[in-house]
Scaffold this motif. Structure first.
Motif, mmCIF file in Angstrom:
data_model
loop_
_atom_site.group_PDB
_atom_site.id
_atom_site.type_symbol
_atom_site.label_atom_id
_atom_site.label_comp_id
_atom_site.label_asym_id
_atom_site.label_seq_id
_atom_site.Cartn_x
_atom_site.Cartn_y
_atom_site.Cartn_z
ATOM 1 N N THR A 161 8.483 7.957 -55.360
ATOM 2 C CA THR A 161 9.850 8.109 -54.846
ATOM 3 C C THR A 161 9.921 7.807 -53.359
ATOM 4 N N LYS A 162 8.918 8.245 -52.613
ATOM 5 C CA LYS A 162 8.903 7.973 -51.178
ATOM 6 C C LYS A 162 8.779 6.473 -50.907
ATOM 7 N N LEU A 163 7.972 5.789 -51.730
ATOM 8 C CA LEU A 163 7.832 4.342 -51.564
ATOM 9 C C LEU A 163 9.143 3.631 -51.865
ATOM 10 N N GLN A 164 9.907 4.139 -52.829
ATOM 11 C CA GLN A 164 11.213 3.555 -53.137
ATOM 12 C C GLN A 164 12.133 3.615 -51.923
ATOM 13 N N GLN A 165 12.126 4.736 -51.243
ATOM 14 C CA GLN A 165 13.007 4.890 -50.087
ATOM 15 C C GLN A 165 12.576 3.991 -48.934
ATOM 16 N N ILE A 166 11.273 3.711 -48.837
ATOM 17 C CA ILE A 166 10.789 2.857 -47.751
ATOM 18 C C ILE A 166 11.093 1.394 -48.008
ATOM 19 N N LEU A 167 10.975 0.953 -49.275
ATOM 20 C CA LEU A 167 11.064 -0.469 -49.591
ATOM 21 C C LEU A 167 12.436 -1.054 -49.290
ATOM 22 N N LEU A 168 13.481 -0.432 -49.830
ATOM 23 C CA LEU A 168 14.810 -1.046 -49.749
ATOM 24 C C LEU A 168 15.866 -0.115 -49.160
#
Length: 266
Positions: A161-168
């Motif tokens: 979930t944290k990676l999702q927020q960072i990507l886009l």
């Protein structure tokens, strides 16, 4: 969560009219790289169109399966489907690529060990048989199912979930996010993946020089060596016989020279 919905793709955006248009454009651009790869092949190794279609259609079936599996998995939650799709795609292009390579190698080893000639990737018979193509498509699809299953299990690990927020998370426009996720990034990565996988599953002309009736492989160098032996064997026998005669003649002369002479004294 509300801020996330304001900046991310909405539910069903991947299958909306704009999303489907981007996916069709992606398929056209990605498979054009396979067309380019065919024309980049050396003329003596360039595949006929029918063989090229058999090879690339396996990738098309596998890519469609992976694509729609990613779309389905991305819409399972209430989170941003674009970022979920991008995470799936990145994993497919990294860890998934390694799994595909491993699967192709293992399957190729098994079918060669069992001598299933028409299940060897890139071998369709002469003339090419549709049954061989169907069998290889099933094998390649099973490899894709294995790859997607492993990737889905990896996604169960907490922390994505944290990676999702960072990507886009920094992209304000949902349509721009959709273009990046469904067209720009997949085109670049798919072009590389298609090129590599096509090299894995196409027929290796340099390794398969000639096949005899029993299916054993004979390298041209060993064949030329054997032919040279056959062609040279009469001369070699003739030379050997002459050398034997010369040797026996010399031995007889030496024996005559070594024999003691007797004189009769009266």
């Amino acid at each position: 969560m509300a801020a996330r919905a304001a900046h991310g793709c909405g539910s069903g955006a991947l299958l909306g009219r704009f999303g489907v248009l981007l996916q069709a454009l992606l398929a056209l651009c990605a498979f054009s790289t396979l067309m380019l790869k065919r024309f980049k092949e050396p003329e003596e190794e360039r595949r006929p169109w029918r063989i090229w279609f058999y090879d690339t259609s396996k990738q098309a079936i596998g890519a469609l399966f992976i694509h729609f599996a990613n779309v389905f998995l991305s819409d399972l939650t209430e989170e941003d489907p674009c970022s979920l799709y991008l995470i799936n795609f990145i994993l497919d292009a990294t860890l998934g690529m390694l799994l595909i390579w491993l699967g192709v190698k293992v399957v190729s080893w098994i079918v060669q060990r069992k001598k299933y000639v028409y299940l060897v990737f890139g071998e369709y018979g002469d003339p090419p048989q549709a049954a061989a193509w169907i069998g290889q498509c099933i094998l390649y699809l099973l490899i894709m199912v294995f790859e997607k299953t492993v990737i889905s299990l990896v996604l169960l690990i907490p922390g994505w979930t944290k990676l999702q927020q960072i990507l886009l998370g920094y992209i304000p426009s949902p349509q721009l996010e959709l273009i990046l996720v469904m067209l720009v990034v997949p085109f670049i990565v798919n072009a590389i993946m298609f090129w590599v996988v096509d090299s894995l599953i196409m027929r290796k002309y340099k390794q398969k020089d000639t096949l005899d009736i029993n299916g054993s492989i004979e390298a041209p160098r060993s064949r030329r060596t054997e032919e040279s032996r056959v062609l040279l064997s009469p001369d070699m026998d003739f030379d050997q016989s002459e050398s034997d005669q010369d040797t026996s003649g010399l031995q007889g002369t030496n024996q005559k020279m070594k024999q003691p002479s007797y004189q009769v004294v009266i």
